[in-house]
Scaffold this motif. Sequence first.
Motif, PDB file in Angstrom:
ATOM      1  N   GLY A  62       8.453   2.751   5.455  1.00 43.00           N
ATOM      2  CA  GLY A  62       8.736   3.588   4.305  1.00 43.00           C
ATOM      3  C   GLY A  62       9.980   4.443   4.424  1.00 43.00           C
ATOM      4  O   GLY A  62      10.307   5.192   3.490  1.00 43.00           O
ATOM      5  N   SER A  74       5.516  -1.642   8.611  1.00 43.02           N
ATOM      6  CA  SER A  74       5.886  -2.162   7.295  1.00 43.02           C
ATOM      7  C   SER A  74       7.390  -2.346   7.252  1.00 43.02           C
ATOM      8  O   SER A  74       8.145  -1.514   7.762  1.00 43.02           O
ATOM      9  N   GLU A 114      14.262  -1.658  -0.707  1.00 41.85           N
ATOM     10  CA  GLU A 114      14.147  -0.884  -1.949  1.00 41.85           C
ATOM     11  C   GLU A 114      15.563  -0.618  -2.439  1.00 41.85           C
ATOM     12  O   GLU A 114      16.283   0.203  -1.871  1.00 41.85           O
ATOM     13  N   GLN A 130       0.827  -1.205   0.000  1.00 44.08           N
ATOM     14  CA  GLN A 130       0.000   0.000   0.000  1.00 44.08           C
ATOM     15  C   GLN A 130       0.865   1.260   0.000  1.00 44.08           C
ATOM     16  O   GLN A 130       2.032   1.230   0.376  1.00 44.08           O
ATOM     17  N   ASP A 131       0.298   2.369  -0.414  1.00 45.12           N
ATOM     18  CA  ASP A 131       1.002   3.649  -0.459  1.00 45.12           C
ATOM     19  C   ASP A 131       1.102   4.200   0.962  1.00 45.12           C
ATOM     20  O   ASP A 131       0.159   4.810   1.482  1.00 45.12           O
ATOM     21  N   LEU A 132       2.258   3.962   1.599  1.00 46.85           N
ATOM     22  CA  LEU A 132       2.403   4.318   3.010  1.00 46.85           C
ATOM     23  C   LEU A 132       2.398   5.829   3.232  1.00 46.85           C
ATOM     24  O   LEU A 132       1.881   6.308   4.248  1.00 46.85           O
ATOM     25  N   GLU A 133       2.983   6.586   2.321  1.00 39.19           N
ATOM     26  CA  GLU A 133       3.024   8.034   2.513  1.00 39.19           C
ATOM     27  C   GLU A 133       1.618   8.610   2.546  1.00 39.19           C
ATOM     28  O   GLU A 133       1.287   9.435   3.409  1.00 39.19           O
ATOM     29  N   THR A 134       0.788   8.179   1.621  1.00 38.09           N
ATOM     30  CA  THR A 134      -0.604   8.639   1.613  1.00 38.09           C
ATOM     31  C   THR A 134      -1.338   8.151   2.854  1.00 38.09           C
ATOM     32  O   THR A 134      -2.090   8.907   3.490  1.00 38.09           O
TER      33      THR A 134
END
Length: 620
Positions: A324, A312, A316, A224-228
């Motif tokens: 993230g 999470s 990367e 999922q988009d962690l920043e959002t």
Amino acid sequence: MPKITSIFLFFMTFSLSISAQEDLLMNIDGRNTISLNGTWSYIIDPYETGFYDYRYKERNENDREAYWNRPVTEKRSDRVEHGYGDKYTLQVPGDWNSQEEVFKYYEGTVWYQREFSLDELPEDKRFFLHFGAVNYEAHVYLNGKKLGSHKGGFTPFNFEIPRLLLKKEENFLVVKVDNKRHPEEIPTVNTDWWNFGGITRDVHLVTLPQNFIQQYAIHLTPGQDLETAKKRKRFDISGSIKLSGPVNDDSFVTIEIPEVRVKERFEVTGDSLAFSFRGKGIKLWSPEDPKLYEVIFSHNGEPLKDRIGFRSIKTEGKDILLNGEKIFLRGISIHEEIPQQMRRAHSKEDARQLFGYVKDLNANMVRLAHYPHNENMTKMADSLGILVWSEIPVYWTIDFENPEVLKKAKKQLSEMIIRDRNRASVIIWSVGNETPVSPVRTEFMKALIKEARELDDSRLISAALEVGNDNGVFRIDDPLGEFTDIVAVNEYLGWYGGLPGDAKTAKWEVTYNKPLFFSETGAGAKAGYHAEKETRWSEEYQEWYYREQVEMMKRMPNNYSGLSPWILTDFRSPRRNHPDFQEGWNRKGLIDNEGNRKKAFFVLKKYYEELLSEGIRDNG
């Protein structure tokens, strides 16, 4: 006549089912239990007389000389050649080696026995015996009947007790424990730690309803988009639940996180479900803020509570990302021992002592080597914000060509993951340590990696690899590194080969574009022995080693993501036999067997302090 028939059918069914291990229960602390810890009687049985007759055939179930049966004499002329009593006792949980001098080096069979009674025996309940761990092979008997057997010295197991076998009074429980080493087992015959035998972790009688939540997993949904999500404070959460059996009609499971007012209801079909929902207001778990939430799973009105953190972990490119953000692992390796008492660690107090050392070192991570440690360790790591590498004992000389050995490794892997897959602190599953490179070994290890990913796709997978040295050029090109999430290596430049000063000119080449982690490095020292730094076994030599290692680490490639030096405390090992400096101890500890910090401890502590002051923090 009907009564005789029912009993006959019961024992026929029972005899056919005892060899199959029941599916593993998890979160024993959250269930209705009776502790069977405490004082147990024992018989030392090196010839396994209580298991085999004089022709070396397994004794008949009703053989009065079988040690799983209560020794009874009905008349004075009766011959009974075994017995249990207060004269010979051991404490459970605990290893036998540290409790009596006769057990110090003992490898073989010991029979444990105790009795227990119950206040009530309700007809609508099911009963299980659960063992946190027994090293290595356990055969469990109740009231003269075998419940089952288990191999693996560091993972939990349980057996259901048939209802007709259990009594309210004087239940006669016997466990045959055998810690002998074998080439076809996990670990195998050659290790560098003490082979502590015994019932080393908690034993519980667990009372459960007819159908209950057996296992569950819950975590942030990967990808999922962690920043959002962090900006909106709304995270996608997913997982699974397994019941003990299929439901006959519509049935529901509820999941509650009361602190953030989450309450979700899911319909169950069959015996399991996969779920997902969105949680609002959840704060992510991290070493700097190890936030845990009470999570309540309910089925048929029966709640099962746990304390769970949400976070999470992924890689990367060359970085490890926690929630993230890039993280550096300031680690230390630990054996499951309390050195001052030369015994296995098992209790909350033991975990508190070991993690106290970890905190003093300014570490944010531990490698629990070389096997899954007791559950108190991972639970306390959750509460303290200590990241964890957890490992199965696939170690050194495993028989990689034997498919039965692979099955045993997979079984231990699954037992480790099922027990701890809801611990936020656990970020790395390790499938082994220092396994020799060969095609068959790589295929064996790949199979374990595949198994781990299928069981849990929310964590990193690794293994501790060895590294080659070509005239001061260290190449990390083990083919297994292609399949792990991080490249982890053990190196001892200056201890096993060369001198610490050789680190000044060492060059490192890494084949893989992945995070690089040093899973071991270290040197031995006898605490209190002082000499010139070139003198082996002196605290000054170990201090010199660590100073040179720290400077070398500062020159590592930019994928360098952390280290867990070997090791926190001195630990017992029969391989270490120097009469002056070892005496049965591996002396690579930064803390000695009496709790004294060696000079090298402060070198590593200072390095970790510098990393913090330079802005390389726990998270970001």
